[in-house]
Design an enzyme around this catalytic site. Structure first.
Site, PDB file in Angstrom:
ATOM      1  N   TYR A 102       0.832  -1.199   0.000  1.00 49.72           N
ATOM      2  CA  TYR A 102       0.000   0.000   0.000  1.00 49.72           C
ATOM      3  C   TYR A 102       0.865   1.247   0.000  1.00 49.72           C
ATOM      4  O   TYR A 102       2.074   1.197   0.219  1.00 49.72           O
ATOM      5  CB  TYR A 102      -0.937   0.002   1.212  1.00 49.72           C
ATOM      6  CG  TYR A 102      -0.257   0.318   2.527  1.00 49.72           C
ATOM      7  CD1 TYR A 102       0.566  -0.628   3.145  1.00 49.72           C
ATOM      8  CD2 TYR A 102      -0.398   1.562   3.139  1.00 49.72           C
ATOM      9  CE1 TYR A 102       1.207  -0.343   4.326  1.00 49.72           C
ATOM     10  CE2 TYR A 102       0.247   1.850   4.332  1.00 49.72           C
ATOM     11  CZ  TYR A 102       1.047   0.893   4.921  1.00 49.72           C
ATOM     12  OH  TYR A 102       1.697   1.186   6.091  1.00 49.72           O
ATOM     13  N   ARG A 146       7.855   3.893  -5.108  1.00 47.93           N
ATOM     14  CA  ARG A 146       7.983   2.891  -4.030  1.00 47.93           C
ATOM     15  C   ARG A 146       6.934   1.799  -4.167  1.00 47.93           C
ATOM     16  O   ARG A 146       7.204   0.627  -3.884  1.00 47.93           O
ATOM     17  CB  ARG A 146       7.892   3.543  -2.650  1.00 47.93           C
ATOM     18  CG  ARG A 146       8.139   2.500  -1.540  1.00 47.93           C
ATOM     19  CD  ARG A 146       8.247   3.105  -0.171  1.00 47.93           C
ATOM     20  NE  ARG A 146       7.014   3.789   0.197  1.00 47.93           N
ATOM     21  CZ  ARG A 146       6.863   4.523   1.285  1.00 47.93           C
ATOM     22  NH1 ARG A 146       7.886   4.685   2.106  1.00 47.93           N
ATOM     23  NH2 ARG A 146       5.719   5.108   1.557  1.00 47.93           N
ATOM     24  N   ARG A 177      -7.492 -20.638  -1.568  1.00 48.38           N
ATOM     25  CA  ARG A 177      -6.468 -20.461  -0.549  1.00 48.38           C
ATOM     26  C   ARG A 177      -5.323 -21.464  -0.696  1.00 48.38           C
ATOM     27  O   ARG A 177      -5.518 -22.666  -0.597  1.00 48.38           O
ATOM     28  CB  ARG A 177      -7.098 -20.580   0.838  1.00 48.38           C
ATOM     29  CG  ARG A 177      -6.136 -20.201   1.958  1.00 48.38           C
ATOM     30  CD  ARG A 177      -6.815 -20.165   3.317  1.00 48.38           C
ATOM     31  NE  ARG A 177      -5.880 -19.695   4.334  1.00 48.38           N
ATOM     32  CZ  ARG A 177      -4.975 -20.486   4.917  1.00 48.38           C
ATOM     33  NH1 ARG A 177      -4.909 -21.749   4.607  1.00 48.38           N
ATOM     34  NH2 ARG A 177      -4.140 -19.990   5.814  1.00 48.38           N
ATOM     35  N   GLU A 198      12.532   2.640  13.803  1.00 46.47           N
ATOM     36  CA  GLU A 198      11.644   3.703  13.308  1.00 46.47           C
ATOM     37  C   GLU A 198      10.383   3.689  14.139  1.00 46.47           C
ATOM     38  O   GLU A 198      10.215   2.850  15.029  1.00 46.47           O
ATOM     39  CB  GLU A 198      11.309   3.459  11.830  1.00 46.47           C
ATOM     40  CG  GLU A 198      10.614   2.137  11.560  1.00 46.47           C
ATOM     41  CD  GLU A 198      10.463   1.833  10.068  1.00 46.47           C
ATOM     42  OE1 GLU A 198      10.247   2.766   9.286  1.00 46.47           O
ATOM     43  OE2 GLU A 198      10.539   0.640   9.705  1.00 46.47           O
ATOM     44  N   LEU A 249      11.357   0.921   6.855  1.00 46.18           N
ATOM     45  CA  LEU A 249      10.734   1.381   5.628  1.00 46.18           C
ATOM     46  C   LEU A 249      11.400   2.698   5.241  1.00 46.18           C
ATOM     47  O   LEU A 249      11.511   3.607   6.067  1.00 46.18           O
ATOM     48  CB  LEU A 249       9.234   1.606   5.830  1.00 46.18           C
ATOM     49  CG  LEU A 249       8.537   1.977   4.528  1.00 46.18           C
ATOM     50  CD1 LEU A 249       8.366   0.748   3.648  1.00 46.18           C
ATOM     51  CD2 LEU A 249       7.205   2.627   4.795  1.00 46.18           C
TER      52      LEU A 249
END
Lengths: 291, 291
Positions: free
Chosen positions: B33, B52, B100, B180, B205
């Site tokens: 996302y 990104r 699945r 972070e 990240l």
């Protein structure tokens, strides 16, 4: 026969079974799950799976979406609606729908989703000839004891194993010890016949099948050690196998391309598989045999 | 004005925006996302976020659901349909719907979901008085460079921080270094005025806002060191702040209850916030001011 899924109180045609895009399961992996094998209409290790679901929910502070007793009834209803007497039931609970915010919503309405399908069990050849595993770095988080849907590391591991021609990946922590398979627990039998599997901790998922196998192994007076083992020790094992709710016990005959023992399935894994299914009161769905 | 979401080619009323229960984003956290701030109609750091997103997709071998150029058009359409000129746009891509199985589906049809909403930016007081952070063990996986939706560790961290009265949790690796924040990058200013933030690696990240701030800091001839720093060093910092796409720069004035410097927001963070928004060509949505 049309296929139905259960979503938050409703049985829906499988194709229509959906959750909101702001379900926290979809946006945050903020949910947990269980997979239960159904053999001849029997939900194997049902009690253990329900108990572990409760533990996973409690660790994440997600409320039960329905009472455990109700869940058991819904599971049977879904299996019946799908005409499944041999297959897999999948249960997922998430923290529900809320405007996107990392913090828990103040008043969560958990999402309960279930699917149930007939299964092609492992092919007979997997049991008769055994399977290969490869070792991979274990890159997962440190709460592997929670059966969460944050499965991306396991997805990547299983895919990598598959591309290397293996049935499963055995994940290895930086200290060189095997943690577990990407969707199974790992077992070896030492040269002097001791059954070894890693003890439950935050570093592995404490498999329900694993727990039952340990109980049965003790009852059968096998010599068992719950301890860590290294990749090197696994290479030297006499026998190896994996356990999971959907595959029960599968013999491992190659690790990183090296034969395990004589390179054929070993006797302890076979005995444990038989004992597991006998304990569940069912015939082996792959190999047949009496109860 | 009704709210719309984008789901796989369709604009849907927000309440009806759903994905299938076998979407791999829901069952496996197999998706990525981005969050992009919209200020005065400008998509801040849009190029960086799209780049990104492409990197995250490539790392997971998920195909682009639409071409990047198309995505930019869809983003604008969604913002327009929602009448959002100041707010947040959320983009999520998953490996799509498949029966699945941990392994990648052979022929994936990725899911593309977007939401866009007006935002209450951080309250003015957060900027004027600063915020508190607490430190927490970093229990995440080892591919933190991928902006995946496997966010459960961050959810638990943010919740724990919130319950301790803090705005953010700073996660700490076993070696004592700060990695972070749960949804932001961490920065300190040393006693002799050097701006310090952790270098990009698999352990954090690489924030888009972080990257732009580093570029601006260099342009402003600030002394900058990209290196690890410990919790102890953070306690002794003269100044601290966090950066993220949705909050830009927020001053940190307490770490684990200890005042940072004089316990008031410092000048470097403020200058960088101003520079960030000026670089984006917009006024500060919280503090106002000219472009």
């Amino acid at each position: 026969m049309p296929r139905y899924a259960y979503v938050n109180g409703r049985y829906l045609p499988h194709a229509d079974a959906a959750v909101h895009i702001e379900d926290r399961g979809f946006q945050f992996a903020d949910g947990v799950y269980e997979v239960i094998a159904i053999v001849d209409g029997t939900f194997t290790d049902e009690e253990g799976h329900i108990t572990r679901l409760g533990r996973s929910l409690a660790e994440l502070r997600i409320p039960w979406p329905v009472k455990p007793g109700t869940l058991r009834i819904l599971m049977r209803e879904l299996a019946a609606k799908n005409g499944v007497r041999n297959g897999l039931l999948y249960v997922q609970v998430t923290r529900g729908v809320a405007p996107r915010d990392f913090r828990f919503p103040a008043d969560p309405a958990p999402t309960l989703v279930m699917t149930c399908r007939r299964t092609k069990w492992q092919p007979r050849a997997a049991l008769e000839k055994g399977v290969a595993v490869v070792t991979l770095p274990d890159i997962r988080w440190l709460r592997r004891d929670i059966k969460s849907v944050a499965l991306l590391a396991q997805v990547l591991g299983k895919q990598a194993a598959s591309e290397r021609g293996a049935f499963e990946g055995w994940m290895v922590d930086p200290d060189g010890t095997v943690t577990e398979g990407t969707s199974s627990n790992a077992w070896i039998v030492t040269g002097d016949g001791v059954l070894v599997t890693r003890p439950a901790s935050n570093l592995i998922l404490n498999g329900i099948t694993r727990q039952t196998l340990l109980r049965l192994a003790a009852a059968m007076q096998m010599r068992v050690e719950e301890r860590t083992f290294t990749v090197e020790e696994a290479y030297r094992a006499r026998e190896a196998f994996v356990s999971s709710a959907s595959a029960f016990v599968i013999p491992v005959v190659r690790i990183d391309g090296r034969p395990v023992g004589e390179g054929v399935p070993g006797p302890l894994g076979r005995r444990l598989r038989e004992a597991y299914l006998a304990d569940a009161g069912v015939a082996d769905p792959v190999l047949g045999g009496g109860r």
